[in-house]
Enzyme design. Structure first.
Site, PDB file in Angstrom:
ATOM      1  N   CYS A   1      13.892  -2.411 -20.158  1.00 22.10           N
ATOM      2  CA  CYS A   1      15.136  -2.527 -20.340  1.00 22.10           C
ATOM      3  C   CYS A   1      15.862  -3.380 -20.587  1.00 22.10           C
ATOM      4  O   CYS A   1      17.627  -3.168 -21.178  1.00 22.10           O
ATOM      5  CB  CYS A   1      15.222  -1.933 -18.809  1.00 22.10           C
ATOM      6  SG  CYS A   1      14.099  -0.505 -18.236  1.00 22.10           S
ATOM      7  N   GLY A   2      15.568  -4.965 -20.277  1.00 22.69           N
ATOM      8  CA  GLY A   2      16.772  -5.948 -20.646  1.00 22.69           C
ATOM      9  C   GLY A   2      16.215  -6.796 -21.831  1.00 22.69           C
ATOM     10  O   GLY A   2      17.128  -7.201 -22.784  1.00 22.69           O
TER      11      GLY A   2
ATOM     12  N   ARG B   1      10.338  13.603 -23.299  1.00 21.88           N
ATOM     13  CA  ARG B   1      10.391  12.022 -22.113  1.00 21.88           C
ATOM     14  C   ARG B   1      12.148  11.704 -22.792  1.00 21.88           C
ATOM     15  O   ARG B   1      12.780  12.475 -23.221  1.00 21.88           O
ATOM     16  CB  ARG B   1      10.156  11.594 -23.560  1.00 21.88           C
ATOM     17  CG  ARG B   1       9.222   9.781 -22.781  1.00 21.88           C
ATOM     18  CD  ARG B   1       8.648  10.183 -21.267  1.00 21.88           C
ATOM     19  NE  ARG B   1       6.980   9.034 -20.652  1.00 21.88           N
ATOM     20  CZ  ARG B   1       7.890   7.816 -20.323  1.00 21.88           C
ATOM     21  NH1 ARG B   1       9.557   8.431 -19.510  1.00 21.88           N
ATOM     22  NH2 ARG B   1       7.407   6.905 -19.909  1.00 21.88           N
TER      23      ARG B   1
ATOM     24  N   GLY C   1      12.378  -6.932 -16.708  1.00 12.89           N
ATOM     25  CA  GLY C   1      10.947  -7.372 -15.175  1.00 12.89           C
ATOM     26  C   GLY C   1      10.435  -6.988 -14.813  1.00 12.89           C
ATOM     27  O   GLY C   1       9.107  -7.194 -14.299  1.00 12.89           O
TER      28      GLY C   1
HETATM   29 FE1  SRM Z   1      14.917   1.811 -18.317  1.00  9.50          FE
HETATM   30  C1  SRM Z   1      13.034   2.994 -16.271  1.00  9.50           C
HETATM   31  C2  SRM Z   1      17.262   0.037 -15.952  1.00  9.50           C
HETATM   32  C3  SRM Z   1      18.111   0.633 -19.999  1.00  9.50           C
HETATM   33  C4  SRM Z   1      13.417   1.747 -21.173  1.00  9.50           C
HETATM   34  N1  SRM Z   1      15.108   2.105 -16.729  1.00  9.50           N
HETATM   35  C5  SRM Z   1      14.493   2.844 -16.054  1.00  9.50           C
HETATM   36  C6  SRM Z   1      14.362   2.644 -14.457  1.00  9.50           C
HETATM   37  C7  SRM Z   1      15.270   4.029 -14.166  1.00  9.50           C
HETATM   38  C8  SRM Z   1      13.987   2.684 -13.580  1.00  9.50           C
HETATM   39  C9  SRM Z   1      13.471   3.159 -12.551  1.00  9.50           C
HETATM   40  O1  SRM Z   1      13.250   4.270 -11.789  1.00  9.50           O
HETATM   41  O2  SRM Z   1      14.159   2.314 -11.665  1.00  9.50           O
HETATM   42  C10 SRM Z   1      15.683   1.830 -13.966  1.00  9.50           C
HETATM   43  C11 SRM Z   1      16.765   1.795 -13.256  1.00  9.50           C
HETATM   44  C12 SRM Z   1      16.259   0.873 -12.567  1.00  9.50           C
HETATM   45  C13 SRM Z   1      18.207   0.305 -11.410  1.00  9.50           C
HETATM   46  O3  SRM Z   1      18.006   0.037 -10.416  1.00  9.50           O
HETATM   47  O4  SRM Z   1      18.715  -0.332 -12.345  1.00  9.50           O
HETATM   48  C14 SRM Z   1      15.887   0.992 -15.666  1.00  9.50           C
HETATM   49  N2  SRM Z   1      17.180   0.971 -18.098  1.00  9.50           N
HETATM   50  C15 SRM Z   1      17.644   0.694 -17.276  1.00  9.50           C
HETATM   51  C16 SRM Z   1      19.423  -0.559 -17.083  1.00  9.50           C
HETATM   52  C17 SRM Z   1      19.562  -0.722 -15.449  1.00  9.50           C
HETATM   53  C18 SRM Z   1      18.512  -2.144 -17.507  1.00  9.50           C
HETATM   54  C19 SRM Z   1      19.795  -2.884 -17.545  1.00  9.50           C
HETATM   55  O5  SRM Z   1      19.905  -3.811 -16.020  1.00  9.50           O
HETATM   56  O6  SRM Z   1      20.682  -2.780 -18.269  1.00  9.50           O
HETATM   57  C20 SRM Z   1      19.477  -0.009 -18.818  1.00  9.50           C
HETATM   58  C21 SRM Z   1      20.019   1.505 -18.623  1.00  9.50           C
HETATM   59  C22 SRM Z   1      20.878   2.245 -19.586  1.00  9.50           C
HETATM   60  C23 SRM Z   1      21.522   3.427 -19.780  1.00  9.50           C
HETATM   61  O7  SRM Z   1      22.545   3.139 -18.864  1.00  9.50           O
HETATM   62  O8  SRM Z   1      21.071   4.296 -19.418  1.00  9.50           O
HETATM   63  C24 SRM Z   1      18.502   0.551 -18.952  1.00  9.50           C
HETATM   64  N3  SRM Z   1      15.317   1.169 -20.827  1.00  9.50           N
HETATM   65  C25 SRM Z   1      16.957   0.905 -20.963  1.00  9.50           C
HETATM   66  C26 SRM Z   1      16.226   0.314 -22.664  1.00  9.50           C
HETATM   67  C27 SRM Z   1      17.346  -0.224 -22.980  1.00  9.50           C
HETATM   68  C28 SRM Z   1      17.598   0.824 -24.544  1.00  9.50           C
HETATM   69  O9  SRM Z   1      17.837   1.243 -24.073  1.00  9.50           O
HETATM   70  O10 SRM Z   1      18.602  -0.154 -25.539  1.00  9.50           O
HETATM   71  C29 SRM Z   1      14.778   1.097 -22.478  1.00  9.50           C
HETATM   72  C30 SRM Z   1      14.097   0.558 -23.575  1.00  9.50           C
HETATM   73  C31 SRM Z   1      14.396   1.187 -24.764  1.00  9.50           C
HETATM   74  C32 SRM Z   1      13.842   2.276 -24.655  1.00  9.50           C
HETATM   75  O11 SRM Z   1      14.250   3.011 -23.905  1.00  9.50           O
HETATM   76  O12 SRM Z   1      13.559   2.806 -25.615  1.00  9.50           O
HETATM   77  C33 SRM Z   1      14.423   1.673 -21.498  1.00  9.50           C
HETATM   78  N4  SRM Z   1      13.311   2.187 -18.877  1.00  9.50           N
HETATM   79  C34 SRM Z   1      12.290   2.259 -19.652  1.00  9.50           C
HETATM   80  C35 SRM Z   1      11.008   2.962 -19.523  1.00  9.50           C
HETATM   81  C36 SRM Z   1      10.811   2.617 -20.832  1.00  9.50           C
HETATM   82  C37 SRM Z   1      10.610   3.858 -21.422  1.00  9.50           C
HETATM   83  C38 SRM Z   1       9.456   5.083 -21.983  1.00  9.50           C
HETATM   84  O13 SRM Z   1       9.088   4.783 -23.075  1.00  9.50           O
HETATM   85  O14 SRM Z   1       8.251   4.095 -21.448  1.00  9.50           O
HETATM   86  C39 SRM Z   1      11.634   2.972 -18.650  1.00  9.50           C
HETATM   87  C40 SRM Z   1      10.027   3.298 -17.571  1.00  9.50           C
HETATM   88  C41 SRM Z   1      10.442   5.130 -18.009  1.00  9.50           C
HETATM   89  O15 SRM Z   1      11.016   5.797 -19.026  1.00  9.50           O
HETATM   90  O16 SRM Z   1       9.243   5.775 -17.950  1.00  9.50           O
HETATM   91  C42 SRM Z   1      12.925   2.903 -17.762  1.00  9.50           C
HETATM   92 FE1  SF4 Z   2      10.886  -3.072 -16.064  1.00 13.74          FE
HETATM   93 FE2  SF4 Z   2      13.357  -1.446 -16.184  1.00 13.74          FE
HETATM   94 FE3  SF4 Z   2      12.797  -2.006 -13.793  1.00 13.74          FE
HETATM   95 FE4  SF4 Z   2      13.552  -3.767 -15.585  1.00 13.74          FE
HETATM   96  S1  SF4 Z   2      14.914  -2.231 -14.504  1.00 13.74           S
HETATM   97  S2  SF4 Z   2      12.378  -4.103 -13.780  1.00 13.74           S
HETATM   98  S3  SF4 Z   2      12.677  -3.495 -17.619  1.00 13.74           S
HETATM   99  S4  SF4 Z   2      11.888  -1.147 -14.965  1.00 13.74           S
END
Ligand code: SRM
Ligand code: SF4
Length: 520
Positions: A444-445, A183, A439
């Site tokens: 992620c926020g 993961r 959202g």
């Molecule tokens: Fe996230 C999935 C955006 C930080 C937990 N995250 C996603 C996806 C890729 C889903 C998707 O394919 O649409 C989002 C992309 C949306 C887009 O078009 O922007 C997305 N995550 C983000 C960002 C851009 C949020 C933001 O606006 O800042 C952050 C990008 C970080 C980076 O530069 O790599 C972001 N995501 C996080 C965090 C915060 C952190 O890392 O401090 C978390 C929670 C911490 C963690 O992961 O433990 C987070 N994102 C998730 C998860 C839930 C993970 C899980 O184990 O279930 C998903 C869903 C998944 O991976 O299946 C996800």
């Molecule tokens: Fe959900 Fe992360 Fe997408 Fe925000 S960016 S709507 S928290 S998956």
């Protein structure tokens, strides 16, 4: 892979299946082919999943307009790099924009697949990479945003963060050793006293700690922190202290254990914490030692995180005499090409071409001499990217939300900004209140680290399904960090302003502004 966590062929979930069939990084050799095929003709698994190994995300909300997630180790950029990023999004006009992320990173919008070969070449020439930034890879590694600038820092994290990234990605070229983790995986290194990286929400984190007897500097190691839709956990101590020289090797050892033994059957139970729980901490620790080839020392009795968390917005003296770093507030992290060009110019004219990113989705321009500071503060861009924003605006963080993310249950960024402005118009605050929007339950926020966290949901109002939020409170950052919890569920977004107004008055000392009646 030989452990209990390994699944038999019959029980492989669809992600494990496609990874076993073809490694995600294999698409690196197919970019030219994809570019000539066009996005609609690319094999669906390559397009929707494997391209994320190159940081390229298919967006069902905007088909044909991809998102690119970079890797910006420790959030450090130079002006040439930000110009290249700006020119990439500039090409897409109104479709193009960039977001600073909650991992001190940048995402670009509007990317067309036919431009990818050229974009990747341009990244290469300025030392940027987007490799292994999505799916089952290690995310951008966060470090102290004022590393090397802060007079009170304990350790300059920049070099270590870069070394870990180089190890993981083979200096940005891609490293198949780490492209099939069970993961995603998050790593952070704190270098100051204020836990600026949110160490507690990472799968693996290093926090400053001295071995008491001889005052030798190193890090206590935390493991297993994560947020997911089903479960959120703060990281727990591994009972290990490592010297800076051993940090890269410890990252490698932990990742090898996770890669080879992590649970793969159910993606909701695949993050590192689940393996630690299945094995128990002692077994996990000894497996890491085995990979490391030596014993880990027990943790130092206490760590050095003893400050409240700083947001770095405003003007601050650097440890280098006569120099300042200035933190600019970027509303919900959203940037357009012209903003990025302007930021690059300001960094060159007033500083040393360097730009830093923060996990609060803001930027820092370092190395501005005292003699240039007053002029810098009169620059037009600072009217929008303020050094002194209002107290609610100042700490606002928001994930991408429905505009681009297909997981989103609500619109976030624009709504968050409008809501904060409306609240600031009615309330007087005396200190910042950290409000984070996310959202959907993926978090992620990071609503769990906020004073007030808002998590998108669907709820009912007047017999109709409407956009709403679950409200989290009690998140504490910096010293004694702990996660907030859900206090109220299903508030319709249209009722949220009055609910937040009340929360701010009752819990954060906000007062209603007096209504001034103008008489003729
Ligand atoms: Fe996230 C999935 C955006 C930080 C937990 N995250 C996603 C996806 C890729 C889903 C998707 O394919 O649409 C989002 C992309 C949306 C887009 O078009 O922007 C997305 N995550 C983000 C960002 C851009 C949020 C933001 O606006 O800042 C952050 C990008 C970080 C980076 O530069 O790599 C972001 N995501 C996080 C965090 C915060 C952190 O890392 O401090 C978390 C929670 C911490 C963690 O992961 O433990 C987070 N994102 C998730 C998860 C839930 C993970 C899980 O184990 O279930 C998903 C869903 C998944 O991976 O299946 C996800
Ligand atoms: Fe959900 Fe992360 Fe997408 Fe925000 S960016 S709507 S928290 S998956």
């Amino acid at each position: 892979m030989t452990d209990t966590g390994t699944t038999t062929k019959t029980s492989l979930n669809k992600f494990e299946k496609f990874k076993a069939e073809k490694d995600g990084l294999a698409v690196k050799g197919e970019i030219e082919k994809f570019a000539s095929l066009g996005w609609e003709a690319i094999d669906e698994t390559d397009r929707d999943h494997r391209l994320k190994w190159m940081g390229v995300f298919f967006r069902p909300v905007t088909p044909g307009k991809f998102m690119m997630r970079m890797r910006i180790p420790n959030g450090v950029l130079n002006s040439n790099q930000i110009r290249v990023l700006a020119s990439v999004v500039q090409r897409y006009g109104d479709d193009g924009s960039a977001d600073i992320t909650t991992r001190q990173n940048i995402q670009l919008r509007g990317i067309r697949i036919e431009d990818l070969p050229d974009i990747l070449n341009r990244f290469h020439t300025v030392g940027l990479t987007s490799v292994q930034s999505g799916m089952d890879n290690v995310r951008n590694i966060t470090g102290d945003p004022v590393a090397g600038l802060d007079a009170d820092e304990l350790y300059d994290t920049r070099e270590l963060v870069q070394q870990i990234q180089d190890m993981l990605t083979n200096k940005g070229e891609g490293n198949p050793e780490f492209t099939n983790l069970p993961r995603k995986f998050n790593i952070a290194i704190a270098g100051g006293r204020d836990n600026s990286v949110h160490a507690e929400i990472n799968d693996l984190a290093f926090v400053p700690a001295f071995k008491e007897e001889n005052k030798v500097f190193g890090f206590n190691v935390l493991v297993g922190g994560f947020f997911s839709a089903k479960r959120c956990e703060a990281a727990i101590p591994l009972n290990a202290w490592v010297s800076p020289e051993d940090v890269v090797a410890v990252c490698r050892a932990v990742l090898e254990v996770y890669r080879d033994h992590g649970l793969r059957a159910n993606r909701q139970k695949s993050r590192l914490m689940w393996l630690i729980e299945e094995w128990g901490l002692e077994k996990f620790r000894s497996q890491v030692e085995e990979r490391l080839g030596k014993s880990l020392l027990p943790a130092a009795a206490k760590d050095e995180i003893d400050w409240e968390k700083r947001d770095h917005i405003g003007v601050y003296k650097q440890k280098q005499s006569g120099l300042n770093y200035v933190g600019l507030h970027i509303p919900v992290g959203r940037l357009y090409a012209e903003d990025m060009f302007e930021i690059a110019s300001l960094a060159e004219v007033y500083g040393t071409s360097e730009i830093r990113l923060t996990v609060e989705q803001n930027i820092i321009i370092p190395n501005i001499p005292d003699s240039r500071l007053a002029t810098f503060l009169t620059e037009n861009l600072l009217e929008r990217f303020s050094t002194n924003p209002d107290l609610l605006t100042r700490s606002l963080v928001s994930c991408t939300g429905a505009q681009f993310c297909n997981f989103a249950l609500i619109e976030t960024k624009n709504r968050a900004l409008a809501m904060i402005k409306a609240l600031e118009a009615e309330l007087i605050l005396t200190s910042p209140v950290r409000i984070h929007w996310t959202g959907c339950p993926n978090s992620c926020g990071q609503p769990q680290v906020a004073d007030i966290g808002l998590m998108g949901t669907k709820t009912r109002k007047d017999g109709k399904t409407v956009e709403g939020v679950d409200i989290y409170m009690g998140g504490k950052v910096g010293k004694d960090a702990h996660l907030g919890t859900c206090v109220t569920k299903g508030i319709p977004c249209e009722d949220l302003q009055s609910v937040l107004r009340q929360l701010l008055i009752e819990n954060f000392g906000a007062r209603l502004r007096e209504v001034v009646t103008v008489r003729n």
